[in-house]
Design an enzyme around this catalytic site. Structure first.
Site, PDB file in Angstrom:
ATOM      1  N   VAL A 696       0.799  -1.237   0.000  1.00  0.00           N
ATOM      2  CA  VAL A 696       0.000   0.000   0.000  1.00  0.00           C
ATOM      3  C   VAL A 696       0.830   1.285   0.000  1.00  0.00           C
ATOM      4  CG1 VAL A 696      -1.991  -1.035   1.140  1.00  0.00           C
ATOM      5  CG2 VAL A 696      -0.160  -0.034   2.526  1.00  0.00           C
ATOM      6  N   GLU A 698       2.209   3.084  -2.206  1.00  0.00           N
ATOM      7  CA  GLU A 698       2.100   4.070  -3.281  1.00  0.00           C
ATOM      8  C   GLU A 698       0.685   4.302  -3.815  1.00  0.00           C
ATOM      9  OE1 GLU A 698       5.523   1.964  -5.028  1.00  0.00           O
ATOM     10  OE2 GLU A 698       6.315   3.944  -5.451  1.00  0.00           O
TER      11      GLU A 698
HETATM   12 MO1  MOS Z   1       9.170   4.273  -3.959  1.00  0.00          MO
HETATM   13  S1  MOS Z   1       9.073   5.920  -5.216  1.00  0.00           S
HETATM   14  O1  MOS Z   1       9.598   3.016  -5.064  1.00  0.00           O
HETATM   15  O2  MOS Z   1      10.355   4.569  -2.804  1.00  0.00           O
END
Ligand code: MOS
Length: 732
Positions: A696, A698
């Site tokens: 979760v 992103e």
């Molecule tokens: Mo996330 S932008 O893969 O740390």
């Protein structure tokens, strides 16, 4: 299961709030030396002369390193290619006289005190041979070149567009955004006898940094240990090693002493960032709201030395049912540092454009925006024509709309009011990937019923310590207080960088497979006991629960694990495994969300407030409903920032960031954040992995900026397509 699926408080919470959790710039050593960085004030050219004599004359200054006197570094690209380096030739700090971007590190001042090094850094004199630079994406569009396109465009999008009953086409723009984590990039390097280094670094990947440092300085892995037990926010900025770790190691090697280097806030704007991107979306539809064609083209910026690109456009071809689709990604090279990953890289920007375009299409079709999305809903991944392991997006729309009160929306712009405020309700879809990586894990179980679980992954604030403890507790049948988690240390079992929302699923799988072997060993020991109640059972016939090995078929048949171990004369059982869940190629794996937003816009002043947000997320099984909700809530806050506040401003005459501080680079503050409700929609999934976990970190940001922009349109009748939506754009 006792802990998985519960709001277990953070196991590292006490350490964090009491300050006993140590961050990279807080570790210390006897004889610690303090570094300060001097950065370039031109964007392109070379250093003609660099004179450190005044700096060296300051009492307490030990040395000033530049490209002329730094320790030996690798000359080829290979040593600098970290695990997530894009195609190209990575930046090498203090390597030579070339200037590639404004704010590039060009000298490191090393002194007995931090204040002395900062002061002396202002005394380093630099003359440049400057060359003409280019930092404005808008002036380089014609120079953009293709980096990504589908193997096979679906159908004939151009033809379908020409024949369309209703067609929407527009260009959207996302400016440069910087991460602004609370913790500054920092490294403390201790130099131990014989030249062994311990590197405390702010990073999302300790083993990535270890390999990188070894590659650059020709050191052996055994001589470099990288530790990052706590990270004060990173959001993708810590996926690649940053230049301060190279400089701190240079200092330690040069002086044979411990060196600490903490960047300043303005120097944080000389690192990676979300690239400014132009998104062109066209959608062709029938009057009933079914889609005939989607095309999506992105033009993003990158540096002169690396090709950074992420998937902005394929989401548009994936998400909705459409017989024809085409997408492509172009890059324009500029004299800037290479962009980097930032929470949901590609999707946060590309899906912003898609979901604004869908809203504009809904207006053109006179359809409710949720209804339009239901009419082109797809149960299959449209790009690969595959079913999903699970996809509860319809339930996200339903539950989100219900919690928000969407049914009370009147469709006409400017039709809803609250006193002098115009009220707008907008929504959008979010989508991200459910990725998994090979992950190492070690479990040490002792006969007193304690377990230590370890892996070299990071916890960037997401809650990895806690979910590792939860999964291990359930798999081993121990109370969570009896489980110790170790992570953020390159000497621990293998881990990729912590990113892509893949850590929870990957590390949970690794822990359960390692725990399986512990259970197998415990059962073997229990079966050696005279008259064992577990005689004849296979290891899949038993579970570990409440400190006992228990027959699944009859709970009365059990042996305390302490008895089994002591009877066998075993004080500890240790198992280490590299686990990788083998995915079939027959399913698509994604997380989804539906985000609903209310804005109130002061009609005369144009001030926008996001007064309510509901984010309904389908992401498989949620290991920790508390830390996961925090991830989504933080993502929504960032989505508000993306929509209304965040923009890195570059003075193109100098190619230099003008607002390199958190006073002038605006992020949402408490006064900007009101009511945020997070809903996790049930999404049973036995295909994605045995525990049904998707991740979760992103998904929560994807679609949020679009929902805000769509709400602003609904409130005001004004369609602002270039972010952020500031007052001047509303009143203008
Ligand atoms: Mo996330 S932008 O893969 O740390």
């Amino acid at each position: 299961m006792t802990y998985i699926g519960t709001p277990t408080p953070r196991v590292d919470g006490r350490a964090k709030v009491t300050g006993s959790a140590q961050y990279a710039g807080e570790f210390t050593a006897p004889d610690l030396v303090y570094g300060s960085v001097v950065t370039s004030t031109i964007a392109k050219g070379r250093i003609a002369r660099i004179d450190a004599s005044q700096a060296l004359a300051v009492e307490g200054v030990l040395d000033v390193l530049t490209h002329e006197n730094r320790p030996k570094m690798a000359s080829g690209d290979k040593g600098y290619n970290d695990e997530v380096a894009p195609t190209g030739s990575p930046f090498r700090p203090l390597f030579d006289d070339k200037i590639k971007f404004n704010g590039q590190p060009i000298a490191l001042v090393l002194a007995e005190e931090w204040e002395i090094s900062r002061f002396a850094a202002t005394l380093v004199q630099v003359d440049y041979d400057a060359e003409t630079h280019s930092t404005d994406l808008h002036t380089r569009i014609d120079k953009a070149y293709m980096v990504e396109k589908p193997d096979k465009p679906r159908g004939n999008a151009a033809k379908a567009h020409a024949a369309a009953a209703v067609r929407h086409e527009a260009e959207y723009y996302i400016p440069i955004e910087h991460h602004n984590p609370m913790e500054l990039f920092a490294s403390t390097v201790t130099w131990n006898d014989g030249g062994k280094l311990t590197v405390f670094d702010k990073t999302q990947g300790v083993q990535n940094v270890q390999r990188y440092i070894c590659g650059i300085f020709g050191l052996k892995p055994d001589d470099v240990r990288v530790m990052s037990p706590f990270v004060g926010g990173a959001f993708g900025s810590g996926l690649r090693p940053q230049y301060q770790v190279v400089l701190a190691v240079q200092g330690a090697l040069q002086l044979k002493r411990a060196v600490r280097l903490v960047l300043t806030r303005d120097q944080m704007y000389g690192l990676g960032y979300r690239p400014a991107t132009i998104e062109r979306v066209a959608i062709a539809a029938r009057n009933d709201g079914t889609l005939d064609a989607i095309t999506h083209e992105a033009i993003a910026m990158t540096s002169q030395y690396e090709e950074f690109s992420r998937n902005d456009t394929s989401w548009s071809a994936l998400l909705y049912k459409s017989a024809n689709a085409k997408y492509e990604h172009k890059l324009a090279r500029l004299d800037v540092p290479t962009p980097s990953d930032m929470r949901a890289p590609g999707a946060a920007t590309g899906v912003y454009a898609l979901e604004c375009a869908m809203d504009e299409l809904a207006v053109a079709l006179k359809l409710d925006p949720v209804e339009l999305r239901l009419r082109c809903y797809s149960d299959r991944d449209q790009n690969n024509d595959l079913p999903y392991t699970s996809k509860q997006l319809k339930e996200c729309y339903r539950k989100g709309a219900e919690a928000f009160g969407w049914a009370k929306r009147t469709p006409e712009p400017r039709s809803m009011r609250d006193g002098t405020d115009l009220v707008g309700w907008g929504m959008a879809t979010g989508v991200w990937e459910a990725l998994q990586m090979p992950m190492g894990n070690r479990i040490v179980l002792t006969a007193n019923g304690h377990a230590e679980v370890s892996c070299a992954t990071s916890d960037i604030g997401t809650g990895t310590y806690t979910i590792m403890a939860q999964v291990a507790s359930d798999a081993l049948g121990l109370p969570i207080d009896n489980v110790t988690v170790k992570l953020g240390d390159s000497s621990l079992p293998h881990s990729q960088v912590e990113g892509g929302s893949w850590t929870a699923a990957s590390v949970a799988y690794a822990i359960t497979t390692t725990a399986d072997e512990i259970r197998r060993e415990l059962l073997a020991l229990a079966q050696k006991m005279p008259g064992s109640p577990l005689a004849g059972l296979k290891h899949d016939d038993v579970v570990l629960s409440d400190g006992m090995i228990v027959a699944k078929a009859a709970a009365s048949r059990s042996v305390p694990l302490a008895d089994a171990m002591r009877h066998g004369g075993v004080e500890r059982i240790e198992r280490e495994k590299l686990s990788e869940f083998k995915e079939d190629n027959k399913h698509a794996r994604n997380t989804h969300s539906a985000i609903f937003v209310e804005v109130k816009v002061d009609e005369q002043l144009g001030v926008i407030r996001v007064t309510r947000a509901v984010n309904a997320v389908a992401a498989g099984r949620i290991i920790n409903t508390k830390t996961a909700a925090s991830q989504i809530m933080g993502s929504v806050v960032w989505g508000i920032g993306m929509a209304l506040h965040e923009e890195t401003l570059v003075d193109h005459a100098f190619g230099r960031v003008m607002n390199a501080n958190i006073a002038e680079y605006h992020v949402p503050v408490n006064a900007d954040v009101h009511d945020i409700k997070v809903i996790f929609v049930e999404e049973p999934d036995s295909t994605v992995n045995p525990l049904g976990i998707k991740g979760v970190g992103e998904i929560g940001i994807v679609g949020v900026a679009a929902a805000v922009a769509n709400a602003v349109y609904h409130a005001t009748g004004k369609r602002v397509r270039d972010l952020p939506i500031t007052i001047d754009k509303i009143l203008g």
